[in-house]
Enzyme design. Sequence first.
Site, PDB file in Angstrom:
ATOM      1  N   CYS A 103       3.327 -24.776 -24.509  1.00  0.00           N
ATOM      2  CA  CYS A 103       3.124 -24.267 -23.162  1.00  0.00           C
ATOM      3  C   CYS A 103       4.349 -24.318 -22.261  1.00  0.00           C
ATOM      4  CB  CYS A 103       2.013 -25.017 -22.434  1.00  0.00           C
ATOM      5  SG  CYS A 103       0.632 -25.506 -23.450  1.00  0.00           S
TER       6      CYS A 103
ATOM      7  N   SER B 261      12.343 -10.707 -29.582  1.00  0.00           N
ATOM      8  CA  SER B 261      13.267 -11.858 -29.545  1.00  0.00           C
ATOM      9  C   SER B 261      14.492 -11.685 -30.437  1.00  0.00           C
ATOM     10  CB  SER B 261      12.548 -13.151 -29.936  1.00  0.00           C
ATOM     11  OG  SER B 261      11.183 -13.031 -29.879  1.00  0.00           O
TER      12      SER B 261
END
Length: 477
Positions: free
Chosen positions: A6, A290
Amino acid sequence: MVKENCGVVGLFSLDGTNVIPMLIDSLRALQHRGQEAWGIAIPKKDPLKKLGLVSASASEFKKIAEEYSSYAAIGHVRYSTIGRSNIENAQPLKVKDLCIAHNGTISNVEELSNLVGGCTFTPQSSSDTLVVAQRLVSLMSENGKLGSALSLLKNEMIGSYCFTFLSDDNSVFAARDPKGFRPMVMGHKDQNNTYIVASESSALAAVGAKLIRDVKPGELIKFSRNGFETEMFSDDTQRAHCSFEFTYFAHPSSNMEGSNVYLARKKIGQFLAKKFPLKDADLVIPVPDSARPAALGFAQELGIPFDEGLMKDRYSKKGPLRSFIEPHQSDRIEINRWIIPITEIISDKHVIVIDDSLVRGTSSKAIIKALRRAGARKISMLITYPQIRFPCYAGIDFPSQEELATYMNGKESSLEEITEKVRNDIGADFLGYNDPENLAKAIGIPHESMCFTCFTGDYSSLGIKPTFKTRLEMKGE
Ligand code: SF4
């Protein structure tokens, strides 16, 4: 057991500005770290928690900023490493007068739970963060201060953690684990004299705050009316910065441990080109998103044309999401189904496809199939990360060995055999992986200060020798 990776944020405004609009913007800038749920907390109120992306609640932002107005607040975006994705598992959590938001994974939470009177855990409905918060509150009631409680708790707790805390006396705290597995930075916005701590500097940039520095591993920082005060709750000097953050997880704009993630990824591509100088290729393409800087660096190093051969459909329901951090395999497949090749670019070419990692093989397989359909003559796939062979217990969601593309059914195998098995499974003509030394050099952090446990299987930085469990045992699915 619910264990979190997270993104976390903490804000404290010394001139009394309501920080909630800044908190929401900074959470949006950490959305790449967790897209399942989000939440905010202010003093003397129950935390607000929502499922889904932060932007899905845009129509309520004004109301939320009015109802939760505060100059001190913390927030969280959630990506479940273990446990199901539901509102109960969203954060921040509140225990007594302490709110907590956590980025990381606590791997010995059953043991820890015995110290707080024991809890009944199921993979669906329990939280390592809750146990940590309960234990912290109990230690604080004995020792008074958060710093002393953390210096005791760090000896009981195994895992990775960056916490933001909020107390009912309006103080905000940030703490980073002694090994520095997960990133955490602090910054300041001069215009409204507001301090911010966040998992990444992308959150600082989103609110116009400037980066002051990384939060040090083992450091606790308190923000209050007195500005900020800092203390060390650990004197451990061994570091284990997660190498996966640099190739996949972190935002390209972020600066961590003195390195900019975009530039590091570009350099990783250049170093990969030295390892695999495939000069006969016609074209280098990235797997969006990415791997783009690494593909550019690779192409520039070898003088091979770089192009966009694969486009992610951003308009389908799941289009804007990152496939790897989706909790369910069906969702990951759905996202990858909407990566569409451009035939005119690909057709009849030897294409080098650069990807940031190969975890389960789901996306690689789908992409290679799509490139074949688009007429690629030869497909060489290069992965900027080494072979992921072991589960991560420090905050990234590959908790079982059997789900990994490199899994050899328990058979002792060389790296070459593993690579050949994966190449065959995904259907590439050539497959090449980066290695830890090459990767660390490109990132610019000493190899011994980084974590490569998912490649080596050496869990000594966590101080454990785990017995691997199945995904069902770990996640209840
Ligand atoms: S095991 Fe791999 S993914 Fe997990 S913290 Fe270490 S480097 Fe990162």
